[in-house]
Enzyme design. Structure first.
Site, PDB file in Angstrom:
ATOM      1  N   ASP A  47       0.990  -1.233  -0.063  1.00  0.00           N
ATOM      2  CA  ASP A  47       0.064   0.063   0.071  1.00  0.00           C
ATOM      3  C   ASP A  47       0.961   1.188   0.037  1.00  0.00           C
ATOM      4  O   ASP A  47       0.736   2.327  -0.663  1.00  0.00           O
ATOM      5  CB  ASP A  47      -0.764   0.231   1.178  1.00  0.00           C
ATOM      6  CG  ASP A  47      -1.958  -1.236   1.156  1.00  0.00           C
ATOM      7  OD1 ASP A  47      -2.439  -1.490   0.269  1.00  0.00           O
ATOM      8  OD2 ASP A  47      -2.135  -1.796   2.179  1.00  0.00           O
ATOM      9  N   GLU A 150      -9.297  -2.632   4.405  1.00  0.00           N
ATOM     10  CA  GLU A 150      -8.751  -2.117   5.796  1.00  0.00           C
ATOM     11  C   GLU A 150      -9.987  -1.456   6.339  1.00  0.00           C
ATOM     12  O   GLU A 150     -10.210  -1.378   7.571  1.00  0.00           O
ATOM     13  CB  GLU A 150      -7.474  -1.508   5.859  1.00  0.00           C
ATOM     14  CG  GLU A 150      -6.393  -2.448   5.357  1.00  0.00           C
ATOM     15  CD  GLU A 150      -4.973  -1.791   5.098  1.00  0.00           C
ATOM     16  OE1 GLU A 150      -4.048  -2.239   5.136  1.00  0.00           O
ATOM     17  OE2 GLU A 150      -5.033  -0.359   4.963  1.00  0.00           O
TER      18      GLU A 150
END
Length: 262
Positions: A47, A150
């Site tokens: 990420d 997430e």
């Protein structure tokens, strides 16, 4: 940013046009803010690598600061791979260890070595203090690295890794982030590494959540349109797990919303 193509598993696929849209978004946002550039915590995961590459393409490497913030549980190889990645792009790479800060907070709060989650949260918040301090001193914005998977699961520390000025990839599921990573040329080591917040030795996202991201994303992408039994039938994820995921999304809604006010 409308270059979505439907794919068989129900998760939209993306192409280079989506990447171009994110690059334009970052460029326009930073210019509109009057800031000089961006600060990104570079962890060694996919990420933060994706967000860094997008920022470099948007602003130029000279306007991107990467900060590697190891703790006592950070794998030693993360230092090497983050340093090499930053060097390959030409960003300003800084290393600030957080162990003294975490130890000081843990001592003040009376935590012991068994309080892993509490120490993990402290670690995430110490890192964000560092990023925002650097951003303030350099007139930069803090770019967040959270993805949609997430965020929906509440798998982040409130006012820790969930804190930022701009969050470019928050609309992408983890599986889409992997797809984007290959489109923009992220090294394969970042893409294939087991996702981990590095909160304690051996910790991985998928072990902690009890499900692989590819299965999780297939469930998350259907929560608004299907019942649990149908989702279970289509994805092959147990009905019990699907219901658990739905409840997790519901219970962590407060982490995604502004502070509640009367």
């Amino acid at each position: 940013m409308s270059s979505y193509r439907d794919v068989m598993d129900g998760i939209p696929s993306i192409d280079g046009g989506y990447a171009d849209g994110l690059i334009e978004f970052i460029r326009d946002t930073v210019r509109g803010s009057g800031c000089n550039g961006v600060v990104i915590g570079l962890s060694g995961g996919i990420d933060s690598a994706v967000v860094t590459k997008l920022a470099v393409d948007a602003l130029g490497a000279e306007n991107v600061i990467n900060v590697f913030m190891p703790s006592s549980t950070t794998p030693k190889d993360d230092h090497r791979c983050t340093s090499e990645f930053s060097s390959s792009l030409g960003t300003d790479y800084r290393v600030i260890g957080i162990s003294p800060m975490v130890d000081a907070f843990s001592s003040a709060l009376g935590l012991d070595d068994g309080d892993r989650l509490e120490k993990g949260n402290i670690s995430a918040r110490c890192r964000m203090i560092i990023l925002f301090d650097i951003a303030k001193r350099t007139n930069h914005l803090v770019l967040g690295t959270s993805n949609r998977s997430e965020m929906m699961m509440g798998y982040f520390t409130k006012f820790g890794d969930g804190a930022c000025d701009v969050v470019p990839i928050v609309n992408l599921y983890k599986t889409q982030v992997r797809e984007l990573a290959r489109i923009i040329g992220i090294p394969e080591d970042f893409i294939t590494k087991a996702p981990s917040a590095g909160l304690w030795d051996g910790q991985t996202d998928e072990d902690e959540m009890g499900i692989l991201y590819k299965d999780l994303d297939n469930v998350l992408s259907r929560l608004d349109s299907m019942g649990d039994a149908k989702i279970s039938e289509i994805t092959g994820v147990s009905l019990e797990k699907v219901s658990e995921i739905r409840e997790k999304v519901r219970k962590t809604a407060h982490k995604r919303e502004p502070a509640i006010s009367p």
